[in-house]
Design a protein around this motif. Structure first.
Motif, PDB file in Angstrom:
ATOM      1  N   ASN A  72     -54.627 -15.412  -7.476  1.00 41.11           N
ATOM      2  CA  ASN A  72     -53.264 -14.873  -7.473  1.00 41.11           C
ATOM      3  C   ASN A  72     -53.334 -14.258  -6.339  1.00 41.11           C
ATOM      4  OD1 ASN A  72     -55.125 -12.578  -7.089  1.00 41.11           O
ATOM      5  ND2 ASN A  72     -53.237 -11.089  -7.858  1.00 41.11           N
ATOM      6  N   MET A  73     -53.427 -14.541  -5.357  1.00 41.54           N
ATOM      7  CA  MET A  73     -52.892 -15.115  -4.009  1.00 41.54           C
ATOM      8  C   MET A  73     -52.132 -16.458  -3.395  1.00 41.54           C
ATOM      9  SD  MET A  73     -56.088 -12.401  -2.132  1.00 41.54           S
ATOM     10  CE  MET A  73     -55.197 -12.491  -0.557  1.00 41.54           C
ATOM     11  N   ILE A  74     -52.765 -17.083  -4.240  1.00 37.22           N
ATOM     12  CA  ILE A  74     -52.355 -18.755  -4.019  1.00 37.22           C
ATOM     13  C   ILE A  74     -50.681 -18.872  -3.919  1.00 37.22           C
ATOM     14  CG2 ILE A  74     -52.914 -21.101  -3.992  1.00 37.22           C
ATOM     15  CD1 ILE A  74     -55.427 -20.309  -5.387  1.00 37.22           C
ATOM     16  N   VAL A  75     -50.367 -19.133  -2.599  1.00 36.28           N
ATOM     17  CA  VAL A  75     -48.928 -19.895  -2.748  1.00 36.28           C
ATOM     18  C   VAL A  75     -48.556 -21.774  -2.882  1.00 36.28           C
ATOM     19  CG1 VAL A  75     -46.166 -19.238  -1.964  1.00 36.28           C
ATOM     20  CG2 VAL A  75     -47.451 -17.826  -1.989  1.00 36.28           C
ATOM     21  N   GLU A  76     -47.948 -22.047  -3.084  1.00 40.55           N
ATOM     22  CA  GLU A  76     -47.706 -23.816  -3.257  1.00 40.55           C
ATOM     23  C   GLU A  76     -46.967 -23.814  -2.188  1.00 40.55           C
ATOM     24  OE1 GLU A  76     -45.903 -27.547  -5.329  1.00 40.55           O
ATOM     25  OE2 GLU A  76     -45.987 -25.361  -6.380  1.00 40.55           O
ATOM     26  N   ASN A  77     -47.556 -24.861  -1.088  1.00 38.59           N
ATOM     27  CA  ASN A  77     -47.424 -24.952  -0.124  1.00 38.59           C
ATOM     28  C   ASN A  77     -45.431 -25.793   0.343  1.00 38.59           C
ATOM     29  OD1 ASN A  77     -46.685 -25.944   3.021  1.00 38.59           O
ATOM     30  ND2 ASN A  77     -47.853 -27.800   2.241  1.00 38.59           N
ATOM     31  N   ALA A 107     -61.111  -1.659   4.380  1.00 40.09           N
ATOM     32  CA  ALA A 107     -60.686  -0.948   3.259  1.00 40.09           C
ATOM     33  C   ALA A 107     -59.404  -1.421   2.108  1.00 40.09           C
ATOM     34  CB  ALA A 107     -60.771   0.486   2.483  1.00 40.09           C
ATOM     35  N   ASP A 108     -58.944  -1.772   2.787  1.00 40.08           N
ATOM     36  CA  ASP A 108     -57.010  -2.288   1.752  1.00 40.08           C
ATOM     37  C   ASP A 108     -57.709  -4.404   1.814  1.00 40.08           C
ATOM     38  OD1 ASP A 108     -54.752  -3.016   0.430  1.00 40.08           O
ATOM     39  OD2 ASP A 108     -53.962  -2.817   2.659  1.00 40.08           O
ATOM     40  N   ASN A 109     -58.701  -4.555   1.761  1.00 41.43           N
ATOM     41  CA  ASN A 109     -59.075  -6.139   2.055  1.00 41.43           C
ATOM     42  C   ASN A 109     -58.588  -6.737   2.793  1.00 41.43           C
ATOM     43  OD1 ASN A 109     -60.209  -7.952   0.309  1.00 41.43           O
ATOM     44  ND2 ASN A 109     -58.340  -8.469  -0.510  1.00 41.43           N
ATOM     45  N   ALA A 110     -59.144  -5.903   4.120  1.00 42.54           N
ATOM     46  CA  ALA A 110     -58.549  -5.973   5.069  1.00 42.54           C
ATOM     47  C   ALA A 110     -56.637  -6.796   5.477  1.00 42.54           C
ATOM     48  CB  ALA A 110     -58.995  -8.061   5.356  1.00 42.54           C
ATOM     49  N   SER A 111     -56.370  -5.440   4.751  1.00 41.33           N
ATOM     50  CA  SER A 111     -54.708  -6.135   4.920  1.00 41.33           C
ATOM     51  C   SER A 111     -54.247  -7.692   4.149  1.00 41.33           C
ATOM     52  CB  SER A 111     -54.057  -5.556   5.721  1.00 41.33           C
ATOM     53  OG  SER A 111     -54.296  -4.836   6.309  1.00 41.33           O
ATOM     54  N   SER A 112     -55.499  -8.150   3.424  1.00 41.16           N
ATOM     55  CA  SER A 112     -54.335  -9.851   2.924  1.00 41.16           C
ATOM     56  C   SER A 112     -53.497  -9.474   1.797  1.00 41.16           C
ATOM     57  CB  SER A 112     -55.960 -10.161   2.352  1.00 41.16           C
ATOM     58  OG  SER A 112     -56.627  -9.508   1.429  1.00 41.16           O
ATOM     59  N   GLY A 113     -53.178 -10.846   2.003  1.00 43.60           N
ATOM     60  CA  GLY A 113     -51.317 -10.629   0.363  1.00 43.60           C
ATOM     61  C   GLY A 113     -51.805 -12.042   0.044  1.00 43.60           C
ATOM     62  N   LEU A 114     -51.365 -13.030   0.463  1.00 44.33           N
ATOM     63  CA  LEU A 114     -50.671 -14.063  -0.126  1.00 44.33           C
ATOM     64  C   LEU A 114     -51.539 -15.277   1.024  1.00 44.33           C
ATOM     65  CD1 LEU A 114     -47.296 -13.286  -1.711  1.00 44.33           C
ATOM     66  CD2 LEU A 114     -49.702 -13.494  -2.869  1.00 44.33           C
ATOM     67  N   TYR A 115     -51.518 -16.414   0.790  1.00 44.25           N
ATOM     68  CA  TYR A 115     -51.699 -17.340   1.335  1.00 44.25           C
ATOM     69  C   TYR A 115     -51.208 -18.810   0.861  1.00 44.25           C
ATOM     70  CZ  TYR A 115     -56.069 -19.131  -1.019  1.00 44.25           C
ATOM     71  OH  TYR A 115     -56.478 -19.035  -2.008  1.00 44.25           O
ATOM     72  N   ILE A 116     -50.991 -19.649   1.839  1.00 42.46           N
ATOM     73  CA  ILE A 116     -50.032 -21.244   1.661  1.00 42.46           C
ATOM     74  C   ILE A 116     -51.733 -21.709   2.181  1.00 42.46           C
ATOM     75  CG2 ILE A 116     -48.366 -22.782   1.580  1.00 42.46           C
ATOM     76  CD1 ILE A 116     -47.708 -18.941   2.430  1.00 42.46           C
ATOM     77  N   LYS A 153     -45.668 -24.641   5.173  1.00 40.82           N
ATOM     78  CA  LYS A 153     -43.911 -23.704   4.569  1.00 40.82           C
ATOM     79  C   LYS A 153     -44.267 -22.781   3.929  1.00 40.82           C
ATOM     80  CE  LYS A 153     -40.614 -26.993   4.161  1.00 40.82           C
ATOM     81  NZ  LYS A 153     -39.609 -27.268   3.791  1.00 40.82           N
ATOM     82  N   VAL A 154     -43.342 -21.798   4.492  1.00 34.67           N
ATOM     83  CA  VAL A 154     -42.750 -21.083   3.141  1.00 34.67           C
ATOM     84  C   VAL A 154     -41.447 -19.874   3.836  1.00 34.67           C
ATOM     85  CG1 VAL A 154     -44.000 -19.118   4.405  1.00 34.67           C
ATOM     86  CG2 VAL A 154     -44.098 -18.672   2.080  1.00 34.67           C
ATOM     87  N   THR A 155     -40.886 -20.224   2.713  1.00 31.88           N
ATOM     88  CA  THR A 155     -39.709 -19.158   2.359  1.00 31.88           C
ATOM     89  C   THR A 155     -39.551 -17.784   1.683  1.00 31.88           C
ATOM     90  OG1 THR A 155     -38.244 -21.514   2.673  1.00 31.88           O
ATOM     91  CG2 THR A 155     -37.176 -19.222   2.142  1.00 31.88           C
ATOM     92  N   PHE A 156     -39.289 -16.825   2.269  1.00 33.33           N
ATOM     93  CA  PHE A 156     -39.097 -15.138   1.930  1.00 33.33           C
ATOM     94  C   PHE A 156     -38.003 -15.062   0.485  1.00 33.33           C
ATOM     95  CE2 PHE A 156     -42.638 -14.908   4.029  1.00 33.33           C
ATOM     96  CZ  PHE A 156     -43.848 -14.457   3.484  1.00 33.33           C
ATOM     97  N   THR A 157     -37.660 -14.829  -0.418  1.00 28.05           N
ATOM     98  CA  THR A 157     -35.698 -15.202  -1.109  1.00 28.05           C
ATOM     99  C   THR A 157     -35.771 -13.308  -0.778  1.00 28.05           C
ATOM    100  OG1 THR A 157     -36.822 -14.211  -3.018  1.00 28.05           O
ATOM    101  CG2 THR A 157     -36.409 -16.385  -2.595  1.00 28.05           C
TER     102      THR A 157
END
Length: 265
Positions: A88-93, A160-169, A260-264
């Motif tokens: 659930n961390m994967i974001v489409e390019n 502890a916080d999963n190496a501060s991971s969030g999402l990835y592309i 590439k990624v855009t933050f809305t």
């Protein structure tokens, strides 16, 4: 590990899990447990991983963090850390991420991603072992994020916080290792078309594959194996970039392509 410490770890893991689930940052774990060791921190991470697996999520890879000297200086540490990647961390390019719904306090990192064709397990994994076990590499952007308020973290907190991971592309085109010179790959990150970061593959522990070797050996201490088919994010090639809502970020890698990624807003 004593029963008391084990109970503390489970409680801290529950706090972290809920903070991520509710997208609400919490106090630093090293404030809640001032005597937290690095081993404690990895045990907390693994407790959160167990909870996510119980919820039905699937592990698809691992990540190494704090590999560049810039990042280590920024956080006052001298060693990398690592975490787990879930499906659930994967974001489409080229995709979009909601700043308000999907992240808490995100930052951008540009990295080289490895995809394995063979298992890797320590101890004594070398760069050569990593290269032999790699199917292909890809350009990547990692969105690091913290469940700790205001990024007020020590090494134990981010571990502890999963190496501060969030999402990835990930990039779209797999590249064979015989087509690239990993340490010499040049990387540039653009924010709304403006160059904001530059780096090379060698900025990550002199060789990105050295980061993956470190990861395999570190996780061996906890009985964790890097598995064939997994994605391994090998660490930032430059310092992080604070995300601005509404902005577009493009990471361009020589020989690898771009992501590439855009933050809305």
């Amino acid at each position: 590990m004593s029963k008391v410490v084990s109970n503390q770890i489970k409680v801290l893991a529950k706090h972290l899990f809920e903070a991520e689930k509710n997208q609400t940052p919490m106090d630093a774990l090293t404030v809640l447990k001032p005597d937290m060791t690095l081993e404690d921190a990895y045990e907390v991470q693994l407790e959160v991983v167990k909870e996510k697996l119980a919820q039905g999520l699937k592990i698809v890879g691992k990540k190494i963090g704090l590999t560049s000297r810039d990042m280590q200086v920024m956080y006052g540490i001298e060693t990398p850390d690592c975490g787990h990647l879930f499906e659930n961390m994967i974001v489409e390019n080229g995709g979009e991420i909601s700043f308000t719904d999907e992240v808490i306090q995100p930052k951008i990192e540009a990295e080289i991603a490895f995809v394995l064709k063979k298992d890797l397990h320590g101890p004594n994994v070398t760069v050569e072992d990593v290269l032999e076990a790699t199917d292909y590499v890809l350009p990547s952007i990692e969105i690091v994020d913290s469940r700790i308020k205001d990024w007020n973290i020590k090494l134990q907190d981010t571990v502890a916080d999963n190496a501060s991971s969030g999402l990835y592309i990930l990039g779209d085109k797999p590249v064979s290792l015989d087509e690239v010179n990993l340490p010499e790959i040049e990387m540039k990150v653009y924010q709304n078309g403006q160059l904001v970061r530059e780096g090379f593959g060698k900025n990550a522990m002199d060789h990105p594959a050295a980061c993956v070797a470190w990861l395999a050996n570190q996780l061996n201490e906890f009985g964790v194996v890097l598995k064939a088919g997994e994605v391994i994010l090998s660490g930032a090639l430059a310092s992080t970039i604070d995300v601005v809502p509404g902005d577009e970020y493009i990471a361009v890698f020589e020989q690898l392509g771009e992501v590439k990624v855009t933050f809305t807003k």
